[in-house]
Design a protein around this motif. Structure first.
Motif, PDB file in Angstrom:
ATOM      1  N   ILE A 164      20.305-113.441 -35.949  1.00  0.00           N
ATOM      2  CA  ILE A 164      21.298-112.472 -35.817  1.00  0.00           C
ATOM      3  C   ILE A 164      22.198-112.608 -36.967  1.00  0.00           C
ATOM      4  N   THR A 165      22.551-111.590 -37.713  1.00  0.00           N
ATOM      5  CA  THR A 165      23.417-111.926 -39.021  1.00  0.00           C
ATOM      6  C   THR A 165      24.775-111.040 -38.897  1.00  0.00           C
ATOM      7  N   PRO A 166      25.492-111.237 -39.894  1.00  0.00           N
ATOM      8  CA  PRO A 166      26.893-111.027 -40.002  1.00  0.00           C
ATOM      9  C   PRO A 166      26.842-109.714 -41.288  1.00  0.00           C
ATOM     10  N   HIS A 190      14.929-109.440 -35.644  1.00  0.00           N
ATOM     11  CA  HIS A 190      16.239-109.543 -36.201  1.00  0.00           C
ATOM     12  C   HIS A 190      17.236-108.302 -35.655  1.00  0.00           C
ATOM     13  N   LYS A 191      18.305-108.945 -35.442  1.00  0.00           N
ATOM     14  CA  LYS A 191      19.487-107.943 -34.928  1.00  0.00           C
ATOM     15  C   LYS A 191      20.601-108.103 -36.158  1.00  0.00           C
ATOM     16  N   PRO A 192      20.402-106.804 -36.925  1.00  0.00           N
ATOM     17  CA  PRO A 192      21.464-107.133 -38.143  1.00  0.00           C
ATOM     18  C   PRO A 192      22.938-106.472 -37.572  1.00  0.00           C
ATOM     19  N   ALA A 193      23.913-106.747 -38.493  1.00  0.00           N
ATOM     20  CA  ALA A 193      25.196-106.338 -37.998  1.00  0.00           C
ATOM     21  C   ALA A 193      25.434-105.077 -38.301  1.00  0.00           C
ATOM     22  N   GLU A 194      26.129-104.475 -37.060  1.00  0.00           N
ATOM     23  CA  GLU A 194      26.288-103.028 -37.010  1.00  0.00           C
ATOM     24  C   GLU A 194      27.397-102.305 -38.105  1.00  0.00           C
ATOM     25  N   TRP A 195      27.993-103.102 -38.700  1.00  0.00           N
ATOM     26  CA  TRP A 195      28.909-102.610 -39.671  1.00  0.00           C
ATOM     27  C   TRP A 195      28.168-102.456 -41.056  1.00  0.00           C
ATOM     28  N   ALA A 247      33.427-117.892 -32.570  1.00  0.00           N
ATOM     29  CA  ALA A 247      33.769-117.359 -31.015  1.00  0.00           C
ATOM     30  C   ALA A 247      32.346-116.780 -30.690  1.00  0.00           C
ATOM     31  N   THR A 248      31.699-115.975 -31.533  1.00  0.00           N
ATOM     32  CA  THR A 248      30.540-115.289 -31.190  1.00  0.00           C
ATOM     33  C   THR A 248      29.343-116.539 -30.869  1.00  0.00           C
ATOM     34  N   GLY A 249      29.420-117.399 -31.704  1.00  0.00           N
ATOM     35  CA  GLY A 249      28.674-118.748 -31.380  1.00  0.00           C
ATOM     36  C   GLY A 249      29.043-119.255 -30.107  1.00  0.00           C
ATOM     37  N   GLU A 266      25.670-120.879 -37.943  1.00  0.00           N
ATOM     38  CA  GLU A 266      26.484-120.993 -39.273  1.00  0.00           C
ATOM     39  C   GLU A 266      27.560-119.912 -39.019  1.00  0.00           C
ATOM     40  N   LEU A 267      28.941-120.819 -38.795  1.00  0.00           N
ATOM     41  CA  LEU A 267      29.995-119.880 -38.400  1.00  0.00           C
ATOM     42  C   LEU A 267      31.055-119.847 -39.276  1.00  0.00           C
ATOM     43  N   GLY A 268      32.364-119.856 -39.164  1.00  0.00           N
ATOM     44  CA  GLY A 268      33.633-119.638 -39.908  1.00  0.00           C
ATOM     45  C   GLY A 268      33.972-120.906 -40.718  1.00  0.00           C
ATOM     46  N   GLU A 401      43.760-120.345 -40.010  1.00  0.00           N
ATOM     47  CA  GLU A 401      42.672-119.266 -39.434  1.00  0.00           C
ATOM     48  C   GLU A 401      42.021-118.650 -40.625  1.00  0.00           C
ATOM     49  N   GLU A 402      40.873-118.223 -40.302  1.00  0.00           N
ATOM     50  CA  GLU A 402      39.901-117.788 -41.283  1.00  0.00           C
ATOM     51  C   GLU A 402      40.151-116.196 -41.344  1.00  0.00           C
ATOM     52  N   ILE A 403      40.802-116.011 -42.623  1.00  0.00           N
ATOM     53  CA  ILE A 403      41.173-114.445 -42.876  1.00  0.00           C
ATOM     54  C   ILE A 403      40.138-113.533 -43.330  1.00  0.00           C
TER      55      ILE A 403
HETATM   56  P1  NAD Z   1      30.273-111.780 -35.945  1.00  0.00           P
HETATM   57  O1  NAD Z   1      30.192-112.938 -35.123  1.00  0.00           O
HETATM   58  O2  NAD Z   1      31.481-110.677 -35.411  1.00  0.00           O
HETATM   59  O3  NAD Z   1      28.867-110.897 -35.707  1.00  0.00           O
HETATM   60  C1  NAD Z   1      27.923-111.141 -36.365  1.00  0.00           C
HETATM   61  C2  NAD Z   1      26.591-111.151 -35.655  1.00  0.00           C
HETATM   62  O4  NAD Z   1      26.584-111.208 -34.205  1.00  0.00           O
HETATM   63  C3  NAD Z   1      26.500-109.452 -35.524  1.00  0.00           C
HETATM   64  O5  NAD Z   1      25.299-108.956 -35.922  1.00  0.00           O
HETATM   65  C4  NAD Z   1      27.154-108.930 -34.173  1.00  0.00           C
HETATM   66  O6  NAD Z   1      26.574-107.754 -33.749  1.00  0.00           O
HETATM   67  C5  NAD Z   1      26.378-109.979 -33.411  1.00  0.00           C
HETATM   68  N1  NAD Z   1      26.896-110.200 -31.958  1.00  0.00           N
HETATM   69  C6  NAD Z   1      28.338-110.190 -31.746  1.00  0.00           C
HETATM   70  N2  NAD Z   1      28.528-110.570 -30.493  1.00  0.00           N
HETATM   71  C7  NAD Z   1      27.461-110.916 -30.043  1.00  0.00           C
HETATM   72  C8  NAD Z   1      26.913-111.576 -28.677  1.00  0.00           C
HETATM   73  N3  NAD Z   1      27.888-111.565 -27.749  1.00  0.00           N
HETATM   74  N4  NAD Z   1      25.745-111.938 -28.407  1.00  0.00           N
HETATM   75  C9  NAD Z   1      24.862-111.830 -29.760  1.00  0.00           C
HETATM   76  N5  NAD Z   1      25.200-111.344 -31.006  1.00  0.00           N
HETATM   77  C10 NAD Z   1      26.244-110.936 -30.906  1.00  0.00           C
HETATM   78  O7  NAD Z   1      30.387-112.070 -37.257  1.00  0.00           O
HETATM   79  P2  NAD Z   1      30.954-110.807 -38.502  1.00  0.00           P
HETATM   80  O8  NAD Z   1      32.412-110.604 -38.256  1.00  0.00           O
HETATM   81  O9  NAD Z   1      29.891-110.070 -38.700  1.00  0.00           O
HETATM   82  O10 NAD Z   1      30.831-111.933 -39.752  1.00  0.00           O
HETATM   83  C11 NAD Z   1      31.708-112.540 -40.322  1.00  0.00           C
HETATM   84  C12 NAD Z   1      31.853-114.076 -39.756  1.00  0.00           C
HETATM   85  O11 NAD Z   1      30.329-114.694 -40.293  1.00  0.00           O
HETATM   86  C13 NAD Z   1      32.942-114.889 -40.347  1.00  0.00           C
HETATM   87  O12 NAD Z   1      33.484-115.768 -39.544  1.00  0.00           O
HETATM   88  C14 NAD Z   1      32.114-115.771 -41.563  1.00  0.00           C
HETATM   89  O13 NAD Z   1      32.798-117.046 -41.838  1.00  0.00           O
HETATM   90  C15 NAD Z   1      30.667-115.979 -40.816  1.00  0.00           C
HETATM   91  N6  NAD Z   1      29.753-116.440 -42.059  1.00  0.00           N
HETATM   92  C16 NAD Z   1      29.350-117.687 -41.896  1.00  0.00           C
HETATM   93  C17 NAD Z   1      28.343-117.870 -42.556  1.00  0.00           C
HETATM   94  C18 NAD Z   1      28.005-119.427 -42.604  1.00  0.00           C
HETATM   95  O14 NAD Z   1      26.896-119.555 -43.546  1.00  0.00           O
HETATM   96  N7  NAD Z   1      28.535-120.482 -42.241  1.00  0.00           N
HETATM   97  C19 NAD Z   1      27.904-117.022 -43.824  1.00  0.00           C
HETATM   98  C20 NAD Z   1      28.646-115.686 -43.450  1.00  0.00           C
HETATM   99  C21 NAD Z   1      29.134-115.539 -42.725  1.00  0.00           C
END
Ligand code: NAD
Length: 508
Positions: A164-166, A190-195, A247-249, A266-268, A401-403
């Motif tokens: 699942i990717t951002p 793979h579930k890509p980001a919707e944006w 928070a999604t993690g 891999e989060l914020g 906070e992560e802007i």
């Molecule tokens: P997001 O968490 O909103 O979304 C990421 C993905 O998760 C999307 O595909 C979304 O559809 C999916 N998702 C959302 N809710 C879900 C749920 N309940 N269950 C399963 N999947 C769900 O993140 P974003 O806004 O797309 O990306 C920005 C964030 O990603 C920032 O916090 C950034 O720091 C982080 N990021 C981290 C790394 C790293 O390597 N640590 C790299 C790039 C981005």
């Protein structure tokens, strides 16, 4: 030399296919539009729609997970490593051959500047090559003999995995997860980001054309709360590799609990760049600005908090402000552009909401803080001014906070002890950047900082065998080198008796 209009026309050629018909899922090697429900993806340049994308949910995830399980059991999980190696190299070749197309589509779907996206496509190819070469050895383990038994370990692919990717740099990040999974022998949903869903489609196509068997890589588009959630809950999916918000993690961990999912997060980040007076200040300034204002500041390892020694703070802040004012905001396909439009109007709102928060807290908005003119007036597109907050304190929201935008918060510190305390006083712990000429201090600080990765006198320079990941709210687990195989594979111990050792008897 090509003008911006020429480049836009070229990009438009690659986008035309997406404009014409619904972007499908890819399930079991075939395009699939599922229920017929769709969502729009728009370009950050003008917020005009680029494509309608199939909106998947539990039914599409179920089909994709079953296809991934079938492909795992009947083929890919048993395909010899050298064959996996050959296919992954072919994928890398095809990425290189289509790098311009990938870069143009990525720029228009994400708003990221072409100067960075051209390299990101090629880095995607490098990720495939790196793991291709490791595929034949991935199952190697340890020999752990005793006098009576030969214990040896092997590693076996865990099974079908969810990725699942951002939205920030989707192509490169997807390859970073998918390449090691395939090299390990796993199959993927793979579930890509919707944006920013478009380049996931290109990657899936490339993989199929390169000879990856049907069902080994499946793509299901859709929103996190339905397609994403269903993927994390599916019993056939053994592990989730996730990149996104903290928070999604947490949500994914809860969702995956019932099926005991293995998770890799891999989060914020709110990463400090710490500059001491004894550092090479010119290089520190270059690196500090690059790490927050490149990639639109939408970068997990961005140096979003500059902690600067008090004796050089005013001069450093003044020089930074002069440079930030000159950063060129513009169309992502313009080679001169340093910052393109942010991903989405909602993200612009979030980034700009911190301006009044910063002022109210008593920080100085030294540069920026408003919408920018992306070439066609401030009203159109998601353009924001690169922003610099000075005279901030570490307890302010702009420091905590992560802007996730082109926004730097600059904070003074008195000495080494205070620098460590401030650096560690956040919930995140992804990366830390340290600038000093004192080698002893560099080692002391590197050991004391709460972060998964420290760069000393350097910006983020990745070395693929090295571990990548964070601590605290920035993540769980490490990617890179062999660390990725630890996640995508199970270690099995096999013990063979070497002699007639004494077996305890019961009931004899
Ligand atoms: P997001 O968490 O909103 O979304 C990421 C993905 O998760 C999307 O595909 C979304 O559809 C999916 N998702 C959302 N809710 C879900 C749920 N309940 N269950 C399963 N999947 C769900 O993140 P974003 O806004 O797309 O990306 C920005 C964030 O990603 C920032 O916090 C950034 O720091 C982080 N990021 C981290 C790394 C790293 O390597 N640590 C790299 C790039 C981005």
């Amino acid at each position: 030399m090509a003008t911006l209009d020429d480049t836009i026309a070229l990009a438009e050629k690659h986008l035309a296919r997406f404009r014409k018909k619904v972007v499908p899922h890819l399930i079991d090697g075939k395009p699939d539009i599922g229920s017929g429900e769709t969502f729009e993806t728009a370009s950050p340049v003008d917020n005009a729609p680029i494509a309608n994308v199939a909106r998947g949910g539990a039914a599409e995830i179920d089909r994709a997970a079953k296809a991934a399980m079938k492909a795992f059991r009947t083929g890919w999980g048993h395909t010899p490593g050298d064959k996996r190696r050959a296919i992954l190299h072919k994928i890398a070749d095809a990425i290189v051959a289509r790098a311009d197309e990938i870069a143009y589509v990525e720029c228009m779907d994400t708003g990221q500047p072409i100067r960075y996206m051209a390299k990101a496509a090629l880095r995607g190819a490098e990720n495939f090559r790196f793991y291709a070469d490791r595929a034949p050895e991935a199952n190697n383990g340890l020999s752990l003999p005793t006098e009576t038994h030969l214990n040896y370990t092997i590693r076996q692919p865990i099974g079908p995995v969810g990725v699942i990717t951002p939205w920030n740099t989707p192509f490169m990040l997807s390859t970073w997860k998918i390449a090691p999974a395939l090299a390990a022998g796993c199959t993927v949903v793979h579930k890509p980001a919707e944006w920013s869903p478009l380049t996931a489609q290109l990657l899936a196509e490339i993989c199929l054309d390169a000879g990856l068997p049907a069902g080994v890589l499946n793509v299901v588009h859709g929103f996190g709360e339905d397609a994403g959630k269903a993927l994390t809950e599916h019993p056939d999916i053994k592990a989730i590799g996730f990149v996104g918000e903290s928070a999604t993690g947490s949500a994914i961990m809860r969702q995956g609990a019932a099926t005991l999912k293995r998770v890799h997060f891999e989060l914020g980040g709110k990463n400090p760049v710490i500059v001491f007076a004894d550092a090479d200040i010119d290089r520190a300034l270059d690196a500090c600005l690059f790490m927050i204002y490149s990639l639109n500041g939408e970068r997990c390892t961005s140096s979003s908090r500059a902690l600067v020694e008090a004796s050089i703070y005013d001069e450093f802040a003044k020089r930074a402000a002069e440079r930030v004012k000159k950063i060129k905001v513009g169309h992502p396909l313009d080679a001169a552009t340093e910052i393109g439009p942010l991903i989405h109007p909602r993200h612009v709102e979030k980034v700009l909401s911190y301006v009044s928060i910063a002022r109210q807290a008593g920080a100085t908005v030294a540069v920026g803080g408003g919408r920018a003119d992306g070439g066609k007036g401030k009203a159109s597109g998601n353009f924001v001014e690169p922003t610099l907050y000075t005279h901030a304190r570490n307890d302010m929201q702009i420091a905590q906070e992560e802007i996730f935008g082109p926004v730097l918060t600059m904070i003074p510190f008195a000495d080494e002890q205070e620098a460590v305390a401030l650096a560690n006083d956040v919930r995140y712990g992804l990366a830390g950047y340290l600038w000093t000429g004192d080698v002893g201090r560099a080692h002391r600080m590197a050991q004391a900082l709460d972060a998964g990765m420290i760069w000393v006198n350097s910006e983020n320079v990745r070395h693929l065998p090295a571990p990548f990941g964070g601590v605290k709210s920035s993540g769980i687990g490490r990617d890179g080198g062999d660390y990725s195989f630890d996640f995508y594979m199970e270690t099995k111990n096999i013990a063979i008796a070497l002699d007639n050792h004494k077996i305890p008897k019961i009931g004899a």
